[in-house]
Design a protein around this motif. Structure first.
Motif, short mmCIF file in Angstrom:
data_model
loop_
_atom_site.label_atom_id
_atom_site.label_comp_id
_atom_site.label_asym_id
_atom_site.label_seq_id
_atom_site.Cartn_x
_atom_site.Cartn_y
_atom_site.Cartn_z
N GLU A 144 -3.16 2.41 -9.79
CA GLU A 144 -3.84 3.41 -8.99
C GLU A 144 -5.20 2.85 -8.60
O GLU A 144 -5.79 2.07 -9.34
CB GLU A 144 -4.00 4.71 -9.77
CG GLU A 144 -2.70 5.45 -9.94
CD GLU A 144 -2.88 6.81 -10.59
OE1 GLU A 144 -4.04 7.27 -10.74
OE2 GLU A 144 -1.87 7.41 -10.94
N ASP B 50 0.88 -1.16 0.00
CA ASP B 50 0.00 0.00 0.00
C ASP B 50 0.92 1.21 0.00
O ASP B 50 1.63 1.46 0.98
CB ASP B 50 -0.90 -0.02 1.24
CG ASP B 50 -1.81 1.20 1.34
OD1 ASP B 50 -1.66 2.14 0.53
OD2 ASP B 50 -2.67 1.21 2.23
N TYR B 51 0.95 1.95 -1.09
CA TYR B 51 1.85 3.09 -1.22
C TYR B 51 1.37 4.33 -0.49
O TYR B 51 2.01 5.37 -0.56
CB TYR B 51 2.10 3.40 -2.69
CG TYR B 51 2.96 2.35 -3.36
CD1 TYR B 51 4.34 2.35 -3.21
CD2 TYR B 51 2.39 1.36 -4.14
CE1 TYR B 51 5.14 1.38 -3.81
CE2 TYR B 51 3.18 0.38 -4.75
CZ TYR B 51 4.54 0.40 -4.57
OH TYR B 51 5.32 -0.56 -5.17
N GLU C 75 -2.24 9.14 0.13
CA GLU C 75 -2.05 10.23 -0.83
C GLU C 75 -1.76 9.69 -2.23
O GLU C 75 -2.19 10.27 -3.23
CB GLU C 75 -0.88 11.14 -0.41
CG GLU C 75 -1.07 11.80 0.94
CD GLU C 75 -0.72 10.87 2.11
OE1 GLU C 75 0.10 9.94 1.93
OE2 GLU C 75 -1.27 11.06 3.20
N ALA C 76 -1.05 8.59 -2.31
CA ALA C 76 -0.66 8.03 -3.61
C ALA C 76 -1.81 7.30 -4.29
O ALA C 76 -1.84 7.19 -5.52
CB ALA C 76 0.52 7.08 -3.44
N ASN C 77 -2.77 6.78 -3.50
CA ASN C 77 -3.86 5.96 -4.06
C ASN C 77 -3.30 4.90 -5.02
O ASN C 77 -3.80 4.72 -6.12
CB ASN C 77 -4.90 6.83 -4.78
CG ASN C 77 -5.83 7.49 -3.80
OD1 ASN C 77 -6.04 7.00 -2.70
ND2 ASN C 77 -6.39 8.62 -4.19
N ARG C 78 -2.28 4.20 -4.57
CA ARG C 78 -1.61 3.20 -5.40
C ARG C 78 -1.35 1.95 -4.56
O ARG C 78 -0.96 2.03 -3.41
CB ARG C 78 -0.30 3.75 -5.95
CG ARG C 78 0.48 2.78 -6.80
CD ARG C 78 1.63 3.47 -7.52
NE ARG C 78 1.16 4.31 -8.62
CZ ARG C 78 0.80 3.86 -9.81
NH1 ARG C 78 0.84 2.58 -10.09
NH2 ARG C 78 0.38 4.69 -10.75
N SER D 106 2.03 -2.34 -10.22
CA SER D 106 1.22 -1.45 -9.38
C SER D 106 0.12 -0.80 -10.20
O SER D 106 0.23 -0.69 -11.43
CB SER D 106 2.08 -0.37 -8.70
OG SER D 106 2.61 0.52 -9.65
#
Length: 165
Positions: free
Chosen positions: A93, A63-64, A67-70, A91
């Protein structure tokens, strides 16, 4: 084979779009693979006599951050006869909506042991693996809500009347 030779082999087989990037700054270099091609790439790396990555060491979900939603998946492959290791990463989004899980192709058709690794990644991070033969929770109860290793996870105060925190 060297990292560069493996990269060239994959580009020759699948085209330049299969590799979306690379990470060479860590202890082990990684190839960033187009998510929809991960099963094809793993199959090629396993079956090609020049690479023969016959062992899937592990699969890890990432889970990045909120904020990254990635979200991503990291695959650690090893070739026992050639004593070589390779890291692959994919990966996507994602909106973090629990009704719209990040999705990747399953590689259970390539490596049977991926079955358990993918189930654990699904259970703890909510990453869905398309065409997985039995994708269900493996560590938590079937009726558990949420995915505990997500950065935005909030633990329930109670589970079936028992205090969790």
């Amino acid at each position: 084979m060297s990292f560069e030779e493996i990269k060239s082999l994959l580009v020759d087989k699948f085209g330049v779009g299969v590799i979306t990037g690379e990470e060479t700054g860590g202890l082990q270099p990684a190839l960033l693979i187009a998510p929809d091609r991960i099963a094809d790439v793993c199959l090629e790396l396993r079956n090609n006599p020049l690479t023969y990555f016959d062992f899937l060491s592990s699969i890890t979900g990432v889970d990045y951050g909120v904020e990254a939603n990635r979200f991503g998946v990291v695959y650690h492959l090893a070739s026992i006869p050639y004593q070589t290791q390779l890291t692959l990463k994919v990966s996507v989004e994602n909106t973090r909506d629990l009704n719209d899980l990040p999705t990747f192709p399953s590689i259970t058709s390539v490596y049977r042991t991926a079955d358990w690794h993918e189930r654990e990644t699904y259970d703890l991070l909510g990453i869905f693996f398309e065409n997985h033969p039995d994708l269900r929770r493996i560590l938590l109860p079937d009726d558990w809500e949420g995915f505990p290793l997500r950065k935005d996870y909030k633990a329930a105060e109670y589970y079936k009347g028992i205090k969790v925190d």
